[in-house]
Design a protein around this motif. Structure first.
Motif, PDB file in Angstrom:
ATOM      1  N   SER A   1      12.650   9.227 -13.587  1.00 24.10           N
ATOM      2  CA  SER A   1      11.913   8.867 -12.382  1.00 24.10           C
ATOM      3  C   SER A   1      11.756   7.349 -12.324  1.00 24.10           C
ATOM      4  O   SER A   1      11.082   6.760 -13.165  1.00 24.10           O
ATOM      5  CB  SER A   1      10.543   9.544 -12.380  1.00 24.10           C
ATOM      6  N   VAL A   2      12.408   6.728 -11.364  1.00 27.46           N
ATOM      7  CA  VAL A   2      12.328   5.275 -11.196  1.00 27.46           C
ATOM      8  C   VAL A   2      11.323   4.978 -10.082  1.00 27.46           C
ATOM      9  O   VAL A   2      11.524   5.412  -8.942  1.00 27.46           O
ATOM     10  CB  VAL A   2      13.701   4.678 -10.839  1.00 27.46           C
ATOM     11  N   PRO A   3      10.244   4.241 -10.367  1.00 26.23           N
ATOM     12  CA  PRO A   3       9.211   3.985  -9.345  1.00 26.23           C
ATOM     13  C   PRO A   3       9.621   2.888  -8.361  1.00 26.23           C
ATOM     14  O   PRO A   3       8.954   1.863  -8.213  1.00 26.23           O
ATOM     15  CB  PRO A   3       8.011   3.568 -10.196  1.00 26.23           C
ATOM     16  N   THR A   4      10.736   3.116  -7.668  1.00 22.41           N
ATOM     17  CA  THR A   4      11.335   2.077  -6.832  1.00 22.41           C
ATOM     18  C   THR A   4      10.382   1.582  -5.746  1.00 22.41           C
ATOM     19  O   THR A   4      10.201   0.376  -5.561  1.00 22.41           O
ATOM     20  CB  THR A   4      12.631   2.611  -6.193  1.00 22.41           C
ATOM     21  N   ALA A   5       9.775   2.510  -5.004  1.00 20.62           N
ATOM     22  CA  ALA A   5       8.902   2.108  -3.897  1.00 20.62           C
ATOM     23  C   ALA A   5       7.733   1.262  -4.396  1.00 20.62           C
ATOM     24  O   ALA A   5       7.322   0.291  -3.748  1.00 20.62           O
ATOM     25  CB  ALA A   5       8.388   3.337  -3.156  1.00 20.62           C
ATOM     26  N   ASP A   6       7.204   1.613  -5.549  1.00 23.21           N
ATOM     27  CA  ASP A   6       6.084   0.847  -6.094  1.00 23.21           C
ATOM     28  C   ASP A   6       6.540  -0.535  -6.558  1.00 23.21           C
ATOM     29  O   ASP A   6       5.852  -1.530  -6.341  1.00 23.21           O
ATOM     30  CB  ASP A   6       5.454   1.597  -7.267  1.00 23.21           C
ATOM     31  N   LEU A   7       7.690  -0.589  -7.207  1.00 23.38           N
ATOM     32  CA  LEU A   7       8.176  -1.861  -7.743  1.00 23.38           C
ATOM     33  C   LEU A   7       8.425  -2.890  -6.642  1.00 23.38           C
ATOM     34  O   LEU A   7       8.250  -4.093  -6.862  1.00 23.38           O
ATOM     35  CB  LEU A   7       9.466  -1.638  -8.548  1.00 23.38           C
ATOM     36  N   ILE A   8       8.850  -2.452  -5.460  1.00 24.88           N
ATOM     37  CA  ILE A   8       9.168  -3.402  -4.391  1.00 24.88           C
ATOM     38  C   ILE A   8       8.043  -3.525  -3.373  1.00 24.88           C
ATOM     39  O   ILE A   8       8.223  -4.141  -2.317  1.00 24.88           O
ATOM     40  CB  ILE A   8      10.488  -3.041  -3.680  1.00 24.88           C
ATOM     41  N   SER A   9       6.865  -2.985  -3.680  1.00 24.13           N
ATOM     42  CA  SER A   9       5.750  -3.076  -2.738  1.00 24.13           C
ATOM     43  C   SER A   9       5.095  -4.449  -2.808  1.00 24.13           C
ATOM     44  O   SER A   9       5.103  -5.119  -3.842  1.00 24.13           O
ATOM     45  CB  SER A   9       4.719  -1.993  -3.030  1.00 24.13           C
ATOM     46  N   LYS A  10       4.504  -4.852  -1.701  1.00 22.80           N
ATOM     47  CA  LYS A  10       3.807  -6.145  -1.654  1.00 22.80           C
ATOM     48  C   LYS A  10       2.564  -6.139  -2.551  1.00 22.80           C
ATOM     49  O   LYS A  10       2.245  -7.149  -3.182  1.00 22.80           O
ATOM     50  CB  LYS A  10       3.405  -6.465  -0.208  1.00 22.80           C
ATOM     51  N   SER A  11       1.870  -5.007  -2.612  1.00 22.97           N
ATOM     52  CA  SER A  11       0.655  -4.957  -3.423  1.00 22.97           C
ATOM     53  C   SER A  11       0.970  -5.102  -4.906  1.00 22.97           C
ATOM     54  O   SER A  11       0.218  -5.748  -5.650  1.00 22.97           O
ATOM     55  CB  SER A  11      -0.102  -3.649  -3.162  1.00 22.97           C
ATOM     56  N   TYR A  12       2.087  -4.513  -5.328  1.00 28.70           N
ATOM     57  CA  TYR A  12       2.491  -4.668  -6.727  1.00 28.70           C
ATOM     58  C   TYR A  12       2.816  -6.128  -7.023  1.00 28.70           C
ATOM     59  O   TYR A  12       2.429  -6.682  -8.059  1.00 28.70           O
ATOM     60  CB  TYR A  12       3.695  -3.774  -7.026  1.00 28.70           C
ATOM     61  N   ALA A  13       3.514  -6.785  -6.109  1.00 32.39           N
ATOM     62  CA  ALA A  13       3.837  -8.207  -6.290  1.00 32.39           C
ATOM     63  C   ALA A  13       2.576  -9.052  -6.344  1.00 32.39           C
ATOM     64  O   ALA A  13       2.490 -10.011  -7.137  1.00 32.39           O
ATOM     65  CB  ALA A  13       4.743  -8.687  -5.157  1.00 32.39           C
ATOM     66  N   ASP A  14       1.582  -8.710  -5.533  1.00 34.62           N
ATOM     67  CA  ASP A  14       0.332  -9.473  -5.546  1.00 34.62           C
ATOM     68  C   ASP A  14      -0.326  -9.434  -6.923  1.00 34.62           C
ATOM     69  O   ASP A  14      -0.838 -10.443  -7.422  1.00 34.62           O
ATOM     70  CB  ASP A  14      -0.632  -8.921  -4.491  1.00 34.62           C
ATOM     71  N   GLY A  15      -0.295  -8.258  -7.552  1.00 32.98           N
ATOM     72  CA  GLY A  15      -0.885  -8.144  -8.872  1.00 32.98           C
ATOM     73  C   GLY A  15      -0.095  -8.877  -9.935  1.00 32.98           C
ATOM     74  O   GLY A  15      -0.658  -9.560 -10.801  1.00 32.98           O
ATOM     75  N   ARG A  16       1.204  -8.796  -9.857  1.00 34.57           N
ATOM     76  CA  ARG A  16       2.067  -9.437 -10.860  1.00 34.57           C
ATOM     77  C   ARG A  16       2.072 -10.961 -10.706  1.00 34.57           C
ATOM     78  O   ARG A  16       2.190 -11.701 -11.682  1.00 34.57           O
ATOM     79  CB  ARG A  16       3.491  -8.894 -10.740  1.00 34.57           C
TER      80      ARG A  16
END
Length: 533
Positions: A302-317
């Motif tokens: 299971s690759v969490p693709t949608a999460d990895l490319i989300s803006k909210s994920y980028a904001d945290g990283r």
């Protein structure tokens, strides 16, 4: 830039670009032209691509006004397990030889593209490449240099040496090259279609050679091969939609980098500033930490693709980036918790069908093995698997390996505006971001965006497993960056290295809808050209 109204083909060898342009002039569409150009590249640039390798493509179909993604990468042999390598006391899959083989997907990729979008037969499209392989062509400058650099390894395998070292040596620049055995294989495919490769005489030849030389790739593996039509995925960047293909490729690393960089005012910094280079490198480190942990065949994990490319994920990283100090190491994120050698070619036709296609053997000359009399080497893409039992990208029977080759497309206002790609292993995602920032943030045209001095970061964790270096890796800058930038980067904790050849190659076509004109570009780091009419 090359400017044209009706169509442009851009790729890494002029003969291939011309083969594609001839198809456009004869009434074929962008997909027809891409197949013809790719077939020609397999003849004139055989160390980088060919029917022994894999293929990915993104297509914009002008009739349906939709994007389509094709994953024509092959799978590992059904009988090859991690235990095979343990029994041989190998900690990783060799980079050459039959143990590095996976099923080549290129020919089925041609078939799928042709069946869905093509207007001309495979026989018509392969005809010029067949004629060139039989009559011969002069070896191009950069290609001849790469050929010569591989001479010792090519000589290890008798069939390979017969095909690629005529007279016992590689061709010098301008020397005539003929590949009659490849022409025979092409002709079989032209006459009998994809089954000549996967179920016919070519498959039988590969199977026989594999069994006689310690390989695990069989006729059954070839017969079972299928390509996959997939939905391209995207992120927005300053009003543009940037499209890549989902894993098993690394395209989403470019989307992750763009998400991280979008919050910064890059335009005010300038393309050669230490501030921009620093942010580019730190964004790359973050994206590639995730790449090493998560990117794999989604049919197996299971690759969490949608999460990895989300803006909210980028904001945290993004909060992990120190504006003044290089990071020695970034851990991979937890998106579920946070919810957040190769050839490239691009074609746009008069109807504005677009084909962004990338095709590769992985390493130069792939596995270095020509199996019998087929006239081409098989890829070494299986070498990308991890042998760790816990890694998402671990070798398993019938699994697609992690892939570096990625085509790209950009749309705006519900239509395509930029069809492009950058070849070169780990450089590819970094190159996609660099070219897009050059155009969107720094206002360069499509040729200047490729000519500009590039940034490449090396080091960190690998998709093959292992923790990677904890020293921040190495930043490589092409000539053109001022000394003051280099000094400032070192003061920020970056280690700088020297590299003249690892910055990839690029082609791109920009669609100027206001003037109904195409703008084409080809990388000066390659032998190629953009041609149009």
């Amino acid at each position: 830039m090359v400017l044209a109204r009706n169509g442009i083909v851009a790729t890494s060898h002029p003969a291939a670009a011309q083969a594609g342009l001839d198809v456009l002039r004869q009434g074929g569409n962008a997909i027809d032209a891409a197949i013809a150009a790719n077939a020609m590249l397999g003849v004139v640039e055989p160390m980088s691509c060919g029917i022994g390798g894999d293929l990915f493509a993104i297509v914009w179909d002008a009739k349906t006004k939709k994007l389509y993604g094709l994953n024509a990468s092959g799978r590992s042999p059904q009988t090859l397990t991690r235990q095979v390598f343990r029994d041989k006391n190998l900690n990783e899959i060799p980079s050459e030889g039959p143990l590095s083989w996976s099923v080549p997907g290129c020919v089925d990729g041609w078939h799928e593209l042709n069946a869905r979008f093509g207007t001309q037969s495979l026989a018509e499209l392969l005809g010029p490449a067949i004629a060139t392989a039989e009559s011969g062509y002069p070896a191009a400058e950069i290609i001849a240099a790469g050929w010569n650099a591989s001479r010792k390894t090519l000589a290890k395998w008798p069939d390979t040496a017969r095909v690629y070292l005529p007279g016992g040596k590689p061709p010098a620049m301008g020397e005539l090259v003929r590949l009659p055995e490849l022409a025979t294989s092409y002709r079989m495919i032209a006459e009998r279609g994809r089954d000549a490769f996967y179920r016919g005489p070519i498959a039988a030849e590969i199977d026989q050679f594999s069994k006689a030389n310690g390989g695990f790739l069989t006729a059954d593996d070839l017969a079972a091969h299928t390509s996959s039509w997939v939905e391209p995925i995207s992120t927005s960047y300053r009003g543009y939609s940037v499209w890549e293909l989902p894993p098993n490729g690394q395209g989403i690393a470019a989307l992750q980098m763009l998400n991280l960089l979008e919050a910064f005012d890059l335009k005010s910094m300038g393309p050669k500033s230490p501030e921009y280079v620093h942010l580019f490198v730190e964004a790359k480190k973050l994206a590639f930490a995730d790449r090493a942990k998560f990117y794999a065949d989604p049919a197996f994990v299971s690759v969490p693709t949608a999460d990895l490319i989300s803006k909210s994920y980028a904001d945290g990283r993004r909060s992990l980036i120190n504006r003044d100090q290089a990071a020695a190491d970034f851990p991979a994120g937890d998106p579920k918790f946070e919810r957040t050698d190769t050839v490239y070619l691009t074609v746009v036709d008069k109807d504005r069908n677009c084909c962004s296609l990338i095709q590769s053997l992985f390493g130069g000359f792939g596995s270095f093995v020509v199996p019998g009399n087929v006239g081409f080497v098989l890829q070494n893409r299986g070498q990308s698997f991890s042998l760790s039992d816990e890694h998402a990208n671990r070798l398993e029977p019938g699994k697609r390996p992690f892939h570096t080759i990625i085509p790209a497309m950009v749309t705006k206002d519900q239509r395509p505006c930029f069809c492009f790609g950058v070849m070169g292993g780990d450089m590819q995602a970094q190159g996609h971001v660099g070219v897009l920032v050059n155009i969107i943030d720094f206002g360069m045209n499509v040729q200047a965006a490729g000519d500009a001095a590039r940034i490449r970061h090396g080091g960190g964790p690998s998709p093959k497993g292992g923790v990677g270096a904890k020293d921040g890796g190495t930043v490589y800058l092409e000539s053109g960056f001022p000394e003051a930038t280099r000094i400032r980067l070192q003061a920020m904790g970056h280690r700088l290295g020297e590299d003249r050849t690892g910055f990839g190659g690029y082609q791109g076509i920009w669609i100027d809808w206001d003037n109904s004109v195409l703008q084409g570009a080809s990388d000066p780091r390659k032998d190629g050209a953009a041609v149009g009419y």
